[in-house]
Design an enzyme around this catalytic site. Structure first.
Site, mmCIF file in Angstrom:
data_model
loop_
_atom_site.group_PDB
_atom_site.id
_atom_site.type_symbol
_atom_site.label_atom_id
_atom_site.label_comp_id
_atom_site.label_asym_id
_atom_site.label_seq_id
_atom_site.Cartn_x
_atom_site.Cartn_y
_atom_site.Cartn_z
ATOM 1 N N GLU A 42 49.813 41.832 52.302
ATOM 2 C CA GLU A 42 48.585 41.282 51.720
ATOM 3 C C GLU A 42 48.748 39.783 51.509
ATOM 4 O OE1 GLU A 42 46.185 41.180 47.500
ATOM 5 O OE2 GLU A 42 47.394 42.956 47.920
ATOM 6 N N ARG A 48 44.653 32.387 48.048
ATOM 7 C CA ARG A 48 44.861 31.499 46.900
ATOM 8 C C ARG A 48 45.358 30.126 47.326
ATOM 9 N NH1 ARG A 48 47.928 35.624 42.643
ATOM 10 N NH2 ARG A 48 46.741 37.495 43.222
ATOM 11 N N LYS A 101 42.304 49.709 43.873
ATOM 12 C CA LYS A 101 43.410 49.016 43.218
ATOM 13 C C LYS A 101 43.188 49.068 41.711
ATOM 14 C CE LYS A 101 43.784 44.357 43.347
ATOM 15 N NZ LYS A 101 44.204 43.007 43.787
#
Length: 213
Positions: free
Chosen positions: A46, A50, A134
């Site tokens: 993943e 950011r 999640k």
């Protein structure tokens, strides 16, 4: 490059006990980092949106590391969905979810792991046909106690807890029947990445791959 995932989200989560949450600051680190993780048995990666290098990192991994299943994390706006898919992302992870984002993901047909923190959020996604979510930020919202509490009233939902989980606490999560895998950042500590200690990251990946509940 645009991607069409050959896996469903449930199949992706079943590929290993830990999904590393990657914050890649330099695009040139993407290839050796991904290769080090895959060498250690970690295939699902993943890459979080950011940093400015994130999209280039996804594109590099998708093109050059065929054994990796690369996805985009920290997807928070509908316009990011098409961009990460074009970069080669095979799945999408978000810290939370709202209707416009969910609508865009479903329209694009990308495997999606939306972030949830409450039973109501899980139920809302379940009503839209999602069965894999999640739990984020896992430790902050109740962690293992919450996961155990949700198992009985929401038996059809499988979780990937992420946020504050460590190599020491991961096995307790993985022991739960409603947990498919966990997300973690401990596989790629900033000091090892800065030192380009790819062998050290491979070692951490092997340890993560061996975790069992």
């Amino acid at each position: 490059m645009s991607s069409q995932s050959k896996y469903g989200v449930g199949e992706i989560l079943a590929l290993g006990p830990v999904v590393p949450v990657l914050i890649i600051e330099k695009a040139e680190d993407a290839l050796p980092l991904a290769e080090a993780l895959v060498e250690g048995g970690v295939r699902v990666l993943e890459v979080t949106l950011r940093t400015e290098a994130a999209l280039a990192a996804i594109e590099t991994i998708a093109a050059k590391v065929p054994d990796a299943v690369v996805g985009a994390g920290t997807v928070v706006t509908p316009d990011q969905v098409g961009r990460v898919q074009d970069a080669g992302s095979q799945f999408i992870v978000s810290p939370g979810c709202y209707p416009a984002l969910l609508d865009e993901v479903l329209a694009k047909g990308v495997p999606f792991l939306p972030g949830t923190a409450t039973p109501s959020e899980v139920m809302a996604l379940q009503a839209r046909g999602l069965r894999h979510v999640k739990l984020f930020p896992a430790e902050a919202v109740g962690g293992l106690k919450l996961i155990k509490s949700l198992a009985s009233p929401l038996p059809g939902v499988t979780f990937c807890p992420t946020g504050g989980i460590t190599v020491k606490t991961a096995p307790d999560y993985l022991a739960q029947p409603n947990v498919a895998c966990v997300g973690g950042s401990w596989l790629t500590p900033a000091d090892l990445v800065a030192a380009k200690d790819w062998a050290g990251i491979t070692k951490l990946a092997r340890e993560a791959s061996a975790l069992r509940g």
